[in-house]
Write an enzyme that holds these catalytic residues in place. Structure first.
Site, mmCIF file in Angstrom:
data_model
loop_
_atom_site.group_PDB
_atom_site.id
_atom_site.type_symbol
_atom_site.label_atom_id
_atom_site.label_comp_id
_atom_site.label_asym_id
_atom_site.label_seq_id
_atom_site.Cartn_x
_atom_site.Cartn_y
_atom_site.Cartn_z
ATOM 1 N N LYS A 187 0.989 -1.270 -0.020
ATOM 2 C CA LYS A 187 -0.093 0.092 0.016
ATOM 3 C C LYS A 187 0.724 1.208 -0.012
ATOM 4 O O LYS A 187 0.225 2.169 -0.378
ATOM 5 C CB LYS A 187 -0.906 -0.199 1.294
ATOM 6 C CG LYS A 187 -1.863 -0.993 1.048
ATOM 7 C CD LYS A 187 -3.045 -0.989 2.134
ATOM 8 C CE LYS A 187 -4.246 -2.050 1.729
ATOM 9 N NZ LYS A 187 -3.956 -3.605 1.925
HETATM 10 C C1 LIG Z 1 -4.376 -4.594 1.185
HETATM 11 C C2 LIG Z 1 -3.643 -5.676 1.347
HETATM 12 C C3 LIG Z 1 -4.118 -6.837 0.415
HETATM 13 C C4 LIG Z 1 -5.446 -6.842 -0.536
HETATM 14 O O1 LIG Z 1 -5.545 -5.792 -1.393
HETATM 15 P P1 LIG Z 1 -6.872 -5.304 -2.103
HETATM 16 O O2 LIG Z 1 -6.541 -4.184 -2.895
HETATM 17 O O3 LIG Z 1 -7.730 -4.704 -0.753
HETATM 18 O O4 LIG Z 1 -7.594 -6.334 -2.667
HETATM 19 C C5 LIG Z 1 -3.461 -8.002 0.529
HETATM 20 N N1 LIG Z 1 -2.404 -8.171 0.993
HETATM 21 C C6 LIG Z 1 -1.890 -7.127 1.859
HETATM 22 C C7 LIG Z 1 -0.706 -7.361 2.814
HETATM 23 C C8 LIG Z 1 -2.602 -6.077 2.173
HETATM 24 O O5 LIG Z 1 -2.211 -5.023 2.938
#
Ligand SMILES: *Cc1c(COP(=O)(O)O)cnc(C)c1O
Length: 456
Positions: A109
């Protein structure tokens, strides 16, 4: 480039306005009115650095930001990464692991939120505005948002997380940032409760306007845009020429990450398959298999960032699935709101969904640790499992969405010993945590926001 709402009842906005607005006022999500076709560009993009490539892609979408300013925003955003390639590919077993965790909070993210933070700073400075961010997190968005915005002078950040339901390290990452503009709210409820309250507040347009609220959840278009870049980047690293196709496996919760891949494909990147991996919270698997999208109850798993029953970006996918027909989309979302379920044929050549339960997640971590000496985090492991199950002979790019060090309890459970730590995370436990506990009522959250802003 202009942006319209999936629900078709708001005026078209520029990039900067769509970013500041977050969720569209009609309850929908912003998408470009038209997607560019980059097929002809692929040749000249091969060999570009991550930030050069990001600029080529983003400048088409953010064409209301002067090119030199956009370049600076991108450079600044990715200067906080600890790997010079930003998103390197590691060959592990038959697969390629796309390491998206080299940012400040060690989860993918950061790639979006370091960018979004710098875009916010730019727009707010330019327009002499302030912004109050309200976010709901299952763990990783919160810390990535906090690290993306902690030095922003014009932004206050309110992050709701489910109390005691994130991993210990995720809570530490969020609550140990000692800056006056960061406000952590531990909600006595689930992530879905947090997300529902956030949507509820954003839908109260007078309140939203009065308190200058904005969003960093993946409802924000800027995040998806930043995430399309690494699909292109990985493709150029993994292939020899632009005739080759390539498949990706994506650990999925809110459907943001995989939707970025879907967009990349729509823009001409030769993607063969997108494997959608879920944990026990398999709403999306069932939706792709049966056409029934139905909310269930949340199961708490070893991959907490995927413990989601309502995938907010699913609406964007649904919008394309029904031929960009906003009237049809409103009807479907209305059906969902009234009955907690909707029916629509979602099948597509590109996406194939599969579930990976906790026992298989742990077994996959153990297998890769034993066989390849590589410690997968539990989210990444779901994607690797699905890639090996559905494409046992093929080299798949598996998105590594977090560093294993964020989930030491699960790694220990899988491998019997503590492996894959990270010194940045180890240092956190020395620090004090700062947060307030709140019940899962929209009014409670609103009053916290009002009071904090009055005191600020
Ligand atoms: C947010 C997240 C996901 C999921 O991603 P999305 O975009 O919500 O589908 C998977 N793995 C980790 C470590 C995350 O932080």
């Amino acid at each position: 480039m202009k942006y319209k709402s999936t629900r078709g009842q708001t005026e078209e906005l520029s990039f900067m306005d769509a970013i500041l607005t977050g969720q569209a006022p009609d309850g929908g999500l912003f998408l470009p009115t038209e997607l560019p076709d980059f097929s002809d560009k692929l040749e000249s993009w091969r060999g570009l650095s991550y930030t050069e490539l990001a600029f080529e892609i983003m400048s088409v979408f953010a064409n209301d930001i002067p090119e030199n300013d956009l370049k600076e925003i991108i450079e600044k955003a990715y200067s906080s990464f600890r790997h010079e390639d930003i998103a390197p590919l590691a060959p592990v077993g038959k697969n390629l692991i796309l390491e998206l965790f080299h940012g400040p909070t060690l989860a993918f993210k950061d790639i979006a939120l370091q960018f979004l933070g710098r875009v916010f700073d730019y727009i707010l400075e330019k327009r002499d505005l302030n912004l109050n961010i309200l976010a709901a997190t299952s763990g990783d968005t919160g810390s990535a948002a906090i690290y993306g915005l902690k030095d922003s002078e014009r932004v206050q950040v309110f992050v709701m997380h489910p109390h005691n339901r994130t991993s210990r390290i995720q809570a530490l990452q969020m609550c140990t940032v000692n800056q006056n503009n960061i406000h952590n709210i531990a909600v006595e409820g689930s992530f879905d409760d947090c997300q529902a309250m956030m949507k509820d507040i954003f839908n109260q347009l007078d309140f939203k306007k009065q308190y200058d609220l904005g969003a960093v959840n993946s409802v924000n278009w800027g995040r998806l845009l930043a995430q399309t870049v690494y699909y292109f980047y990985a493709y150029f690293q993994a292939t020899e020429n632009n005739q080759e196709t390539l498949s990706f496996s994506v650990p999925t919760g809110n459907f943001g990450d995989i939707f970025a891949g879907y967009l990349a494909s729509k823009m001409g990147l030769p993607i063969k398959k997108l494997y959608l991996a879920t944990n026990e919270n398999d709403v999306l698997c069932r939706a792709f298999d049966t056409g029934l999208y139905k909310k269930g109850t949340v199961h708490h798993s070893v991959s907490p960032s995927m413990d989601i029953q309502l995938a907010s970006n699913f609406e964007r996918y649904l919008f394309y699935s029904c031929g960009q027909d906003s009237t049809k989309l409103r009807e479907l979302m209305g059906e969902f709101k009234a009955n907690g379920e909707l029916h629509y044929d979602l099948s597509c050549e590109l996406i194939e969904a599969k579930r990976c339960d906790t026992d298989m997640t742990l077994a996959t971590i153990k297998k890769y640790s034993d066989d390849s000496n590589y410690v997968l985090d539990p989210h990444t492991a779901t994607g690797v499992y699905v890639a090996d199950l559905l494409a046992p002979e093929e080299r798949i790019v598996c998105l590594a969405t977090a560093h294993s060090g964020k989930f030491p309890e699960s790694i220990k459970l899988a491998c019997g010993e503590a492996l894959g730590n990270h010194p940045i995370l180890d240092a956190l436990s020395e620090k004090d945590m700062k947060y307030q506990v709140a019940d899962a009522h929209t009014e409670t959250i609103k009053s916290i926001i009002v009071k904090t802003l009055e005191d600020a």
